[in-house]
Each structure stands twice: as C-alpha cells, then as structure tokens.
Design a protein around this motif. Structure first.
Motif, mmCIF file in Angstrom:
data_model
loop_
_atom_site.group_PDB
_atom_site.id
_atom_site.type_symbol
_atom_site.label_atom_id
_atom_site.label_comp_id
_atom_site.label_asym_id
_atom_site.label_seq_id
_atom_site.Cartn_x
_atom_site.Cartn_y
_atom_site.Cartn_z
ATOM 1 N N CYS A 26 1.071 3.101 2.250
ATOM 2 C CA CYS A 26 2.213 2.202 2.418
ATOM 3 C C CYS A 26 1.793 0.756 2.172
ATOM 4 O O CYS A 26 0.717 0.316 2.611
ATOM 5 C CB CYS A 26 2.781 2.348 3.829
ATOM 6 N N HIS A 41 3.033 -1.713 3.517
ATOM 7 C CA HIS A 41 3.204 -2.545 4.712
ATOM 8 C C HIS A 41 1.878 -2.628 5.455
ATOM 9 O O HIS A 41 1.181 -3.634 5.378
ATOM 10 C CB HIS A 41 4.307 -1.959 5.606
ATOM 11 N N LEU A 42 1.490 -1.546 6.137
ATOM 12 C CA LEU A 42 0.227 -1.560 6.872
ATOM 13 C C LEU A 42 -0.691 -0.405 6.505
ATOM 14 O O LEU A 42 -1.675 -0.162 7.193
ATOM 15 C CB LEU A 42 0.491 -1.554 8.389
ATOM 16 N N GLY A 43 -0.335 0.338 5.474
ATOM 17 C CA GLY A 43 -1.266 1.354 4.970
ATOM 18 C C GLY A 43 -1.051 2.756 5.482
ATOM 19 O O GLY A 43 -1.870 3.644 5.222
ATOM 20 N N CYS A 44 0.015 3.034 6.217
ATOM 21 C CA CYS A 44 0.262 4.411 6.676
ATOM 22 C C CYS A 44 0.525 5.327 5.466
ATOM 23 O O CYS A 44 0.926 4.848 4.407
ATOM 24 C CB CYS A 44 1.478 4.446 7.599
ATOM 25 N N CYS A 64 8.024 6.028 4.836
ATOM 26 C CA CYS A 64 6.834 5.823 5.674
ATOM 27 C C CYS A 64 7.181 6.170 7.121
ATOM 28 O O CYS A 64 8.156 5.652 7.670
ATOM 29 C CB CYS A 64 6.372 4.377 5.570
ATOM 30 N N CYS A 102 5.654 5.343 9.804
ATOM 31 C CA CYS A 102 5.227 4.365 10.824
ATOM 32 C C CYS A 102 6.327 3.383 11.204
ATOM 33 O O CYS A 102 6.678 3.252 12.374
ATOM 34 C CB CYS A 102 4.001 3.608 10.329
ATOM 35 N N HIS A 103 6.897 2.683 10.216
ATOM 36 C CA HIS A 103 7.905 1.667 10.541
ATOM 37 C C HIS A 103 9.131 1.803 9.655
ATOM 38 O O HIS A 103 9.904 0.861 9.498
ATOM 39 C CB HIS A 103 7.314 0.263 10.387
ATOM 40 N N GLY A 104 9.284 2.953 9.031
ATOM 41 C CA GLY A 104 10.514 3.227 8.291
ATOM 42 C C GLY A 104 10.597 2.604 6.910
ATOM 43 O O GLY A 104 11.694 2.525 6.340
ATOM 44 N N GLY A 105 9.494 2.154 6.329
ATOM 45 C CA GLY A 105 9.530 1.618 4.972
ATOM 46 C C GLY A 105 10.014 2.683 3.988
ATOM 47 O O GLY A 105 9.633 3.852 4.099
ATOM 48 N N PRO A 124 9.859 -2.869 6.139
ATOM 49 C CA PRO A 124 8.951 -4.025 6.123
ATOM 50 C C PRO A 124 7.958 -4.118 4.961
ATOM 51 O O PRO A 124 7.319 -5.162 4.837
ATOM 52 C CB PRO A 124 8.182 -3.861 7.449
ATOM 53 N N PRO A 125 7.756 -3.095 4.116
ATOM 54 C CA PRO A 125 6.766 -3.288 3.033
ATOM 55 C C PRO A 125 7.100 -4.505 2.181
ATOM 56 O O PRO A 125 8.272 -4.827 1.966
ATOM 57 C CB PRO A 125 6.856 -1.995 2.220
HETATM 58 S S1 FES Z 1 3.049 1.081 7.583
HETATM 59 FE FE1 FES Z 1 4.660 1.820 6.387
HETATM 60 S S2 FES Z 1 6.398 0.793 7.074
HETATM 61 FE FE2 FES Z 1 4.786 0.024 8.299
#
Ligand code: FES
Length: 338
Positions: free
Chosen positions: A214, A216-219, A257, A259-262, A274-275
């Motif tokens: 991802c 955003h934070l790599g999930c 994603c 983790c945070h719905g990206g 958030p990405p």
């Molecule tokens: S790590 Fe994917 S949306 Fe935050």
C-alpha cells in the motif's frame, strides 16, 4: 628580610582586571550555519546544497578546532595568562631553604605538561571520543543506506506460457531465497500482449506488474474480486531459480487495503482513502522466454490501461511519500526501498 607579599586588595584587583578568557570567535557560528545548510539541503537538494553546507561546516570546524587546541599544540596564546596558574607553578615565589622548612619545590620546566593543560587535553580528547562513539553509528545508520547501492535482485516468475493473454494473477514469490520467507512478496500480474518499444517502435512483450504494498503505510493490499477456486481455476505453482512461485488466477475490479481502507483501481490508481499515490510497479525483462522481475519503481498515476497505459513513473519512494507536486519537497532523503 621577609620577601614583600602583595596585599589582598592588590591581589584581588589584579586577578579580576586581567582577561582570563579566550577572545570571542566566530568559528562556532560558521560551523553551526554549515550544519543547518546540510540539514536544509537534505530536504531540498542533497547533492548540491548539502555539499556546500558540508564544506562550510568542515572549514569552520577546522578553524574552531585549531583555535581550541592552540595551547595544546604549544602555540602562544593571545590572552594574558591567569596569575593563579603562575603561582601554582612556583614562579615569582621564593622557596624556603631545604635545611629549614623541608625540601624545596623542584623547578618546573616550561616544556612540562601542567595539570591544567593535562586536564584540558583529557577533557577534549575524552569528549571527542564519547561524542564520536555516540554520533558516528547513529549518523551511519541514518545516512549511509541512502548512499549505498543495494543489490538488485532478479526474480524468475516462470515461462511466458504461464501467463495467458489478458488474465490477471496474484503472484507470490521470494525475492531472495537465501533470506527465506522475510523476502516474500506479492504482485498482481497481467499479460498485455505486446506494445511498441519507446525507442525502436518494434513490438515487445507488455506486462502490468503491480506491487501489493500500500502506498499509504505499506500494508498488503488485496484484489477486490474473485480468485482461484471461486473462478473454477487452479492455483499454479512454478518451480524457478527463486524457489516456488504461486500464481493464483483473479479477476480484480481494483485493490483494497485492509489497514485504513485505501482503495485503488485495476491499474493501481488511488481512488479513495489515505494513500498518497498509485501502487508501485515492477520493471521486468524477458529472458529465454521467461518473465523476470526487476526492481520496483513508484508511480504517481496511470492514464489508460493495459498495453496503452501511460505510466507516470518515479524513483522508488517509501510508503506515504509524495512523488509529485509541492508535497514531494517535504520528504527528506530516504534510504532505498524494495
Ligand atoms: S496502509 Fe493502506 S490504507 Fe493505510
């Protein structure tokens, strides 16, 4: 006859009217400015501005160190000597006769290391060693990876026949078999057929190979759509130089994603959440009829699809890092990401 002793008042006055400190110097200020320029340069232009800052810091640091160590190196000081030190060394005092009040003090030669010089040198030396022990490893771990080229891995994903035209697969593979599972990665792969080579204009194989990390934070993002058994298709395992490569058929409508719905569309463009950019992609080559993955690169966005897609590619950036627009200047020098 008793030797004449200075009165306490005269002594106090002489001690406090003489300058006992080194004259003010601008070298530390120049050194600090150099460090600030280096840090600002890491954000704006590491090669040019940081180099200039480094030169400033080195020059002023050298001049500062030269001044600070002038006494140790035996250079005459510009300041007046402190009177208490001269009396400690016995200068100007009359030693009592040895047969009346004990052994007279030995005469201290000028070249001898006095206690104050020794303490000054020991403090500077010890301080330098402690400072080096603390800062060098930290600076090394923080900055060196940015300047060291890391080994590029090639990943054999199997023969081209394993990738029928227009079909998507979720491929899982190990980048470096010697490292084992920690180097396992996932990519979404589609065989686009052929596309004209940008230079020669001849048709060359075209693949879309999207990283599942991802932006955003790599999930790990997942394909939004049915896979394998639901489609009535089997997961294929290819045995390659990189060990087992699993190819799971999928029909993605996009990627999500957990983790945070990206959310991303099928070409990896960010559509929600958030990405900050599109999903990264892998470059590739065809070697002896086999698909070989090379390094990853970052993408701001993709226009079009498949073999006709126009990809806005950038040097590999970290999760959450902007690669275009004014926001990209907010990110300092980053170590290589793979
Ligand atoms: S790590 Fe994917 S949306 Fe935050």
């Amino acid at each position: 006859m008793e030797p004449e002793q200075p009165s306490p008042d005269t002594e106090q006055e002489s001690l406090h009217t003489e300058p006992h400190l080194p004259p003010p110097t601008l070298w530390p200020i120049g050194f600090a400015i150099g460090i600030v320029v280096v840090l600002v340069g890491l954000i704006i232009n590491p090669e040019l501005i940081s180099s200039i800052g480094g030169v400033i810091a080195i020059v002023f640091g050298f001049l500062w160190a030269r001044d600070a160590t002038a006494e140790l190196r035996g250079e005459p000081l510009v300041i007046e000597p402190e009177r208490r030190e001269t009396r400690e060394a016995g200068e100007g005092m009359t030693a009592p006769p040895a047969d009346q009040q004990g052994v007279a003090l030995p005469v201290v030669p000028d070249t001898a290391v006095t206690r104050s010089r020794f303490l000054e040198g020991a403090t500077l030396g010890l301080g330098g060693v402690i400072g080096g022990v603390i800062t060098v490893p930290v600076a090394g771990f923080a900055l060196l990876p940015s300047f060291l080229s890391q080994k590029q891995h090639k990943v054999d994903l199997g023969p081209l026949d394993a990738f029928p035209l227009g079909e998507w697969f979720v491929a899982t593979f190990t980048v470096d078999p010697a490292q084992g599972e920690v180097s396992r990665r996932t990519a979404f792969i589609r065989n686009n057929g052929t596309a004209p080579d940008p230079k020669t204009k001849k048709p060359v194989p075209s693949f879309t190979i999207i990283s599942n990390r991802c932006a955003h934070l790599g999930c790990p993002v997942q394909a939004n759509g049915p896979t394998g058994a639901i489609l009535g298709k089997k997961t294929v395992t290819e045995h390659t130089k990189n060990g087992k490569v699993k190819l799971d058929p999928v029909v993605p409508a996009g990627y999500g994603c957990p983790c945070h719905g990206g959310q991303y569309d099928v070409e990896g463009n960010r559509t929600a959440g958030p990405p900050v950019r599109a999903l990264d992609r892998y470059s590739f080559e065809i070697d002896n009829g086999r698909l070989i993955l090379l390094s990853t690169y970052s993408v701001s966005h993709v226009v079009g699809t498949g073999a006709d897609a126009k990809i806005y590619k950038y040097k590999q950036a970290g999760p959450g890092e902007h690669v275009d627009g004014p926001e990209q200047w907010l990110y300092p020098l980053q170590p290589p990401h793979h």
